[in-house]
Design a protein around this motif. Structure first.
Motif, PDB file in Angstrom:
ATOM      1  N   PHE A  64       0.521  -1.192   0.142  1.00 58.51           N
ATOM      2  CA  PHE A  64       0.144   0.112   0.136  1.00 58.51           C
ATOM      3  C   PHE A  64       0.524   1.454   0.078  1.00 58.51           C
ATOM      4  O   PHE A  64       0.324   1.981  -1.043  1.00 58.51           O
ATOM      5  CB  PHE A  64      -0.832  -0.332   1.428  1.00 58.51           C
ATOM      6  N   SER A  65       2.536   0.952   0.598  1.00 61.13           N
ATOM      7  CA  SER A  65       2.772   2.278   0.655  1.00 61.13           C
ATOM      8  C   SER A  65       3.460   3.191  -0.360  1.00 61.13           C
ATOM      9  O   SER A  65       3.629   4.080  -0.639  1.00 61.13           O
ATOM     10  CB  SER A  65       3.913   2.188   2.153  1.00 61.13           C
ATOM     11  N   SER A  66       3.809   1.725  -1.095  1.00 61.83           N
ATOM     12  CA  SER A  66       3.922   1.773  -2.824  1.00 61.83           C
ATOM     13  C   SER A  66       3.290   2.339  -3.322  1.00 61.83           C
ATOM     14  O   SER A  66       3.552   3.993  -4.168  1.00 61.83           O
ATOM     15  CB  SER A  66       5.031   0.803  -3.379  1.00 61.83           C
ATOM     16  N   PHE A  67       2.640   1.887  -3.412  1.00 61.89           N
ATOM     17  CA  PHE A  67       0.753   2.289  -4.215  1.00 61.89           C
ATOM     18  C   PHE A  67       1.566   4.213  -3.825  1.00 61.89           C
ATOM     19  O   PHE A  67       0.857   4.567  -5.027  1.00 61.89           O
ATOM     20  CB  PHE A  67      -0.066   1.416  -3.843  1.00 61.89           C
ATOM     21  N   PHE A  68       0.928   3.738  -3.171  1.00 65.94           N
ATOM     22  CA  PHE A  68       0.746   5.538  -2.595  1.00 65.94           C
ATOM     23  C   PHE A  68       1.599   6.677  -2.894  1.00 65.94           C
ATOM     24  O   PHE A  68       1.040   7.643  -3.216  1.00 65.94           O
ATOM     25  CB  PHE A  68       0.184   5.901  -0.478  1.00 65.94           C
ATOM     26  N   ILE A  69       3.077   6.366  -2.629  1.00 72.42           N
ATOM     27  CA  ILE A  69       3.953   7.557  -3.629  1.00 72.42           C
ATOM     28  C   ILE A  69       4.361   7.356  -4.301  1.00 72.42           C
ATOM     29  O   ILE A  69       4.205   8.167  -5.102  1.00 72.42           O
ATOM     30  CB  ILE A  69       5.595   6.609  -2.672  1.00 72.42           C
ATOM     31  N   GLU A  70       4.366   6.647  -4.979  1.00 77.30           N
ATOM     32  CA  GLU A  70       3.966   5.779  -7.007  1.00 77.30           C
ATOM     33  C   GLU A  70       2.749   7.009  -7.270  1.00 77.30           C
ATOM     34  O   GLU A  70       2.627   8.094  -7.812  1.00 77.30           O
ATOM     35  CB  GLU A  70       3.767   4.815  -7.418  1.00 77.30           C
ATOM     36  N   GLN A  71       1.686   7.158  -6.212  1.00 71.44           N
ATOM     37  CA  GLN A  71       0.668   8.170  -6.444  1.00 71.44           C
ATOM     38  C   GLN A  71       0.023   9.695  -6.699  1.00 71.44           C
ATOM     39  O   GLN A  71       0.482  10.618  -7.768  1.00 71.44           O
ATOM     40  CB  GLN A  71      -0.914   7.973  -5.488  1.00 71.44           C
ATOM     41  N   ILE A  72       1.348   9.554  -5.553  1.00 70.37           N
ATOM     42  CA  ILE A  72       1.973  11.368  -5.470  1.00 70.37           C
ATOM     43  C   ILE A  72       3.020  11.564  -5.818  1.00 70.37           C
ATOM     44  O   ILE A  72       2.786  12.905  -6.489  1.00 70.37           O
ATOM     45  CB  ILE A  72       1.872  11.620  -3.657  1.00 70.37           C
ATOM     46  N   THR A  73       4.062  11.152  -6.542  1.00 71.51           N
ATOM     47  CA  THR A  73       4.702  11.247  -7.730  1.00 71.51           C
ATOM     48  C   THR A  73       3.584  11.271  -8.786  1.00 71.51           C
ATOM     49  O   THR A  73       4.679  12.318  -9.526  1.00 71.51           O
ATOM     50  CB  THR A  73       5.634  10.239  -7.732  1.00 71.51           C
ATOM     51  N   LEU A  74       3.308  10.673  -9.124  1.00 77.73           N
ATOM     52  CA  LEU A  74       2.788  10.719 -10.622  1.00 77.73           C
ATOM     53  C   LEU A  74       1.787  11.699 -10.444  1.00 77.73           C
ATOM     54  O   LEU A  74       1.603  12.309 -11.073  1.00 77.73           O
ATOM     55  CB  LEU A  74       2.054   9.413 -11.056  1.00 77.73           C
ATOM     56  N   GLY A  75       1.202  12.201  -9.140  1.00 73.21           N
ATOM     57  CA  GLY A  75       0.543  13.044  -9.007  1.00 73.21           C
ATOM     58  C   GLY A  75       0.589  14.128  -9.281  1.00 73.21           C
ATOM     59  O   GLY A  75       0.007  15.694  -9.543  1.00 73.21           O
ATOM     60  N   GLY A  76       1.716  13.981  -8.957  1.00 75.98           N
ATOM     61  CA  GLY A  76       2.596  16.088  -8.981  1.00 75.98           C
ATOM     62  C   GLY A  76       2.690  16.535 -10.458  1.00 75.98           C
ATOM     63  O   GLY A  76       2.597  17.762 -10.649  1.00 75.98           O
ATOM     64  N   SER A  77       2.616  14.933 -11.214  1.00 74.72           N
ATOM     65  CA  SER A  77       2.171  15.678 -12.778  1.00 74.72           C
ATOM     66  C   SER A  77       1.570  16.083 -13.570  1.00 74.72           C
ATOM     67  O   SER A  77       1.084  17.316 -14.238  1.00 74.72           O
ATOM     68  CB  SER A  77       2.797  14.758 -13.773  1.00 74.72           C
ATOM     69  N   TYR A  78       0.867  16.132 -12.802  1.00 78.29           N
ATOM     70  CA  TYR A  78      -1.056  16.949 -13.381  1.00 78.29           C
ATOM     71  C   TYR A  78      -1.187  18.260 -12.486  1.00 78.29           C
ATOM     72  O   TYR A  78      -1.774  18.874 -12.730  1.00 78.29           O
ATOM     73  CB  TYR A  78      -2.346  16.215 -12.502  1.00 78.29           C
ATOM     74  N   VAL A  79      -0.188  18.816 -11.879  1.00 81.25           N
ATOM     75  CA  VAL A  79      -0.543  19.650 -11.058  1.00 81.25           C
ATOM     76  C   VAL A  79      -0.148  21.246 -12.009  1.00 81.25           C
ATOM     77  O   VAL A  79       0.360  21.110 -12.851  1.00 81.25           O
ATOM     78  CB  VAL A  79       0.899  20.114  -9.415  1.00 81.25           C
ATOM     79  N   ASN A  80      -0.846  22.335 -12.138  1.00 81.81           N
ATOM     80  CA  ASN A  80      -0.585  23.149 -13.527  1.00 81.81           C
ATOM     81  C   ASN A  80       0.655  23.893 -13.665  1.00 81.81           C
ATOM     82  O   ASN A  80       0.869  24.793 -12.673  1.00 81.81           O
ATOM     83  CB  ASN A  80      -2.216  24.033 -12.727  1.00 81.81           C
ATOM     84  N   MET A  81       0.920  23.169 -14.865  1.00 81.44           N
ATOM     85  CA  MET A  81       2.372  24.238 -14.474  1.00 81.44           C
ATOM     86  C   MET A  81       2.447  25.869 -14.942  1.00 81.44           C
ATOM     87  O   MET A  81       3.388  26.415 -15.154  1.00 81.44           O
ATOM     88  CB  MET A  81       2.846  23.274 -15.614  1.00 81.44           C
ATOM     89  N   ARG A  82       1.136  26.345 -15.601  1.00 82.98           N
ATOM     90  CA  ARG A  82       1.006  27.872 -15.921  1.00 82.98           C
ATOM     91  C   ARG A  82       1.175  28.673 -14.151  1.00 82.98           C
ATOM     92  O   ARG A  82       1.562  29.530 -14.207  1.00 82.98           O
ATOM     93  CB  ARG A  82      -0.245  27.989 -16.330  1.00 82.98           C
ATOM     94  N   MET A  83       1.215  28.219 -12.948  1.00 86.32           N
ATOM     95  CA  MET A  83       0.903  28.702 -11.233  1.00 86.32           C
ATOM     96  C   MET A  83       1.946  28.017 -10.746  1.00 86.32           C
ATOM     97  O   MET A  83       2.483  29.059 -10.658  1.00 86.32           O
ATOM     98  CB  MET A  83      -0.439  28.190 -11.204  1.00 86.32           C
TER      99      MET A  83
END
Lengths: 513, 374
Positions: free
Chosen positions: B305-324
């Motif tokens: 579960f922890s591996s999934f979570f860490i990968e989740q937020i690592t990849l999730g970071g790439s969805y942050v709005n790059m214009r802001m």
């Protein structure tokens, strides 16, 4: 306000979940006296001292210093009140010098940061002169003897001008000579107006040095007596709650054939060029307890390491039941019928982070009873462990699943003794099996050793305690500087005579026959 | 009753891990608020949401599968760290062993044209060998495993670059990366699952979870695990009772390294990513594995579960709005959270002391009440 007492702990009660560690305990330390605190392992001595040092807050009761109520919230408060302690396991920095250790935490500096050691050195030298505490201030801790390390700890307290000195089982690690030196030091200290609280379970030391003695049993306060008006037997009865038999009872020896023999064993020393064990030969018969006596550090440990295989040997042969086991692996030696109660139970005897049950099977875990095609049989292990706890009276907080680390020293030792004896080895090697144990537990260990002997097994006992050397074995071998210098019948020799051989003043030829 | 519930070790670990996660997210949010308040909540939502950020259901599933593929190597590295940690060794050289695994499996795939199972085997051997160096040094010369592990990380990184840097044979001269396996070495791709239409999903996902269970069984139920743990806790006692203490130390590191090697093969043989031969930093996988191990409460199942979570937020970071926010913000946020994951043990200890205080207070009250009744 002046008071007769330096420190008073009145009606202290400290509870932990499920247990009352201190139940209404009163301890009054007079100024200028040596006051012994006596109790079995787990009687609540350590908890009481932790309360005094502010590590625990008592639920009930007050602490008074010179008649005034004080609140000790942490060890710094205790320090400020002039209370100092020498712990059983010293708190010294190994690679620092004696002087550095003494001033550690109380350093004087000049120019806002530069260490100023000259004043400190003068003070330390003056103190060591005054109280007869001989130390070399520039020696490193790792290079000096245990006795000197202890003197460093005492100087640490004196350097801080502590008035109330607590010694936690100070003699457990010392040789007989160092013990008598310490006793003298303690007497000097009270002569100069210090007050000493002496935690111990060695009755003759208490009788010798203490003025009064308070006894705890199972968390309860039993009473305080003046040592001049009591006897060791009375004290032990107070401590254990029953009469303890000091004299080891054993039947006439039924000596059988030679079970175990060592021929010309030599073990190199790790620290110096001379051999730690030099050309030692000895035999042990069935139904016989042979004790190797001597002052600590004369090659007894290395002899046992060599025999059991923990250290490599330089030359010599070892036979068990006629079989040459010199070069067998440790596992094979154990399987040939060797049991070993090691000298250092924390280093060799136990895996402290394992549960009690896992420690109980440490020598037998791979046997089919506990291990089936690579899988541990947890039920079988639990059953066996529960049985052992019952048979050997091993007490612990949560039974089989208690972590070994959380057990008292005495019960850790009981677990090891039980584990080694229950395998019923033909030769049992017991190295200082009663070190750090209270009289009740010592009695138990001795009984087990003698039971093995009466069953016709061979026992090789290594001991530093003269009482044990005189009482338990059927034959004594004295070891001095790596060699056996004498063989005695304990019934026909005096402690004084043994002492001469142990100190190297006399020796006789012994060829291990 | 309620107290007993909180006293259970695994409950405490779970609570601590969740608290760490929440703490990390809050801290991340604060950083985002400081940089640009207007997009902070959206940004943190993307970080947590990852694949859920997509609007279409099929995309969501596709990127869930993508996260799973990327979770596999982290899980394996985390198991590697966990296995050595349980036997008292801190295998910080996981990254180097992972690197060796990459090198071996890609070399086997593209240069030797070996089938996938042999590439996997090569990676296992490579990882195990590198770890064995650390083990031998530790067992026979008492060299600290952290020091020798870290040094080897760098050696393995440059060795990997060196071995794979063969223009037009292994490396694509234009991109500086190794060739796509699907083009040059399709025989080396792991058997595919095509989960949710994601072409990179392979048998690696179920296999990694099976391995996690296997580690659990080995550590807790076998003689082997008993011996390894005893050696880890107390080498002297292991020797005293006749265990092969030095062999055990080497063996536990070898297994740890093999797990890292498996992780590398599981990832690179899925075809999702190629190795860049000018990489100048040790793969973070091994270090993130440490975080995953602790966040997972040092339990093999927890690490899934922890591996999934860490990968989740690592990849999730790439969805942050790059214009802001600048492009580093996603890494910053996920590393903040991962950093706080290291506090699991600390929080657990705190919880424990609070509970014991509450219990002792309550017991004292009970005793007093009983006393009053009398």
């Amino acid at each position: 306000m002046s008071s007769e007492y330096a420190i008073e702990m009145l009606n202290i009660t400290k509870r932990f979940p499920g247990i009352v560690a201190n139940d209404n305990i009163t301890l009054q330390l007079k100024k200028g006296e040596i006051h012994a605190l006596l109790g079995e392992n787990g009687a609540g001595k350590s908890t009481l001292m932790s309360v005094l040092f502010g590590m625990y807050q008592p639920e009930e009761g007050v602490i008074k210093k010179d008649g005034n109520v004080v609140h000790i919230k942490d060890p710094n408060d205790a320090n400020a009140l002039g209370i100092g302690m020498v712990h059983q396991h010293f708190k010294l920095v190994e690679c620092f010098t004696v002087l550095d250790n003494i001033i550690l935490g109380a350093e004087t500096t000049k120019f806002g940061g530069l260490l100023e050691k000259n004043e400190a050195r003068k003070k330390v030298l003056a103190l060591s002169e005054k109280y007869g505490l001989s130390v070399d201030p520039d020696a490193k801790i790792e290079d000096i003897t245990v006795g000197m390390q202890q003197r460093t700890e005492i100087l640490k307290m004196l350097y801080r001008d502590n008035e109330i000195l607590i010694f936690d089982e100070p003699t457990a690690v010392l040789t007989p000579q160092e013990i008598s030196e310490l006793m003298q030091i303690m007497k000097n200290l009270v002569k100069e107006g210090k007050s000493i609280l002496f935690i111990s379970h060695k009755l003759n030391e208490i009788m010798e040095v203490a003025d009064r003695c308070s006894v705890l049993r199972k968390g309860k306060y039993i009473g305080t007596v003046e040592t001049s008006k009591t006897t060791p037997a009375d004290l032990s009865a107070m401590m254990v709650g029953r009469n303890v038999n000091f004299h080891v009872e054993k039947s006439e020896m039924k000596k059988g054939d030679v079970v175990f023999s060592v021929e010309h064993l030599t073990v190199a020393s790790k620290s110096h060029k001379k051999n730690a064990v030099n050309d030692v030969s000895l035999v042990v018969h069935a139904g016989e307890i042979v004790c190797i006596a001597g002052i600590d550090g004369n090659g007894q440990s290395e002899l046992v390491y060599g025999i059991t295989g923990l250290e490599p040997i330089a030359s010599g042969k070892i036979f068990l039941k006629g079989k040459d086991i010199t070069h067998l692996s440790i596992r094979k030696k154990v399987e040939s019928g060797m049991g070993h109660i090691p000298e250092d139970r924390h280093k060799h005897g136990l895996v402290l982070d394992y549960s009690l049950e896992n420690n109980i099977i440490l020598q037998t875990y791979y046997k089919p009873e506990f291990c089936n095609t690579g899988f541990m049989r947890k039920d079988a292990i639990r059953n066996y462990s529960d049985k052992m706890i019952e048979n050997y009276d091993i007490r612990s907080g949560q039974g089989s699943i208690t972590q070994a680390r959380a057990m008292s020293g005495g019960n850790q030792q009981k677990a090891i003794v039980g584990r080694e004896i229950d395998r019923d080895p033909d030769l049992l090697i017991a190295v200082q099996p009663t070190r750090g144990l209270d009289v009740g537990a010592i009695e138990g260990v001795h009984k087990h050793l003698i039971a093995q002997r009466d069953k016709g097994k061979a026992v090789l006992l290594v001991s530093l305690e003269l009482d044990e050397v005189m009482d338990v074995p059927d034959r004594i071998l004295v070891m001095y500087e790596g060699e056996i210098v004498g063989e005695f019948d304990p019934k026909k020799v005096t402690q004084e005579e043994l002492g001469l051989y142990m100190a190297g003043a006399k020796r006789m030829e012994y060829n291990g026959k | 009753m309620e107290n007993n519930f909180f006293k259970k070790s695994w409950i405490q670990t779970l609570i601590s891990s969740l608290l760490c996660i929440i703490l990390g997210l809050v801290l991340g949010l604060v950083v985002l608020l400081i940089i640009n308040p207007s997009g902070a909540f959206d940004a943190i939502k993307s970080v947590i949401g990852n694949f859920l950020t997509w609007k279409r259901g099929s995309y969501k599933l596709y990127y869930l599968a993508d996260t799973l593929v990327r979770m596999v190597p982290l899980l394996m590295c985390s198991l590697a760290v966990l296995f050595s940690y349980k036997v008292g060794l801190f295998n910080i050289g996981t990254s180097g062993q992972y690197c060796a695994g990459i090198c071996a499996c890609l070399f086997g795939a593209i240069f030797l044209h070996l089938p996938w199972y042999l590439c996997l085997l090569l990676a296992i051997i490579a990882g195990a060998l590198v770890a064995a160096i650390v083990g031998v040094l530790k067992a026979y010369l008492n060299v600290n495993e952290v020091i020798s592990g870290i040094m080897l990380n760098w050696i393995m990184l440059y060795l990997t670059n060196l071995v794979l840097d063969q223009p037009d044979v292994i490396k694509n001269t234009r991109t500086l990366e190794t060739f796509d396996l699907s083009e040059k070495a399709p025989q080396a791709l792991l058997p595919k699952l095509n989960l949710f239409g994601n072409n990179f999903t392979s048998i690696a996902i179920p296999l990694s979870i099976i391995l996690a269970v296997l580690i659990l069984v080995i550590l807790n139920y076998t003689k082997f695990g008993y011996e390894l743990k005893a050696t880890g806790y107390n080498k002297n006692a292991a020797k005293y009772c006749g265990m092969m203490e030095n062999t055990n130390i080497i063996l536990s590191l070898v297994i740890s390294g093999a797990l890292a090697g498996v992780g590398a093969a599981f990832y690179y043989l899925s075809g999702i990513e190629n190795w860049n031969c000018s990489t100048a930093t040790v793969p973070a996988m091994g270090f993130n594995g440490i975080a995953a191990t602790f966040l997972g409460g040092l339990h093999p199942i927890g690490t899934i579960f922890s591996s999934f979570f860490i990968e989740q937020i690592t990849l999730g970071g790439s969805y942050v709005n790059m214009r802001m926010y600048s492009s580093q913000i996603s890494d910053l946020i996920s590393s903040l959270i991962i950093y706080l994951c290291g506090f699991v043990m600390f929080i657990k200890v705190t919880i424990n002391s609070i509970i014991s205080k509450v219990t002792s207070n309550r017991e004292n009250k009970n005793i007093k009440i009983e006393g009053d009744k009398k």
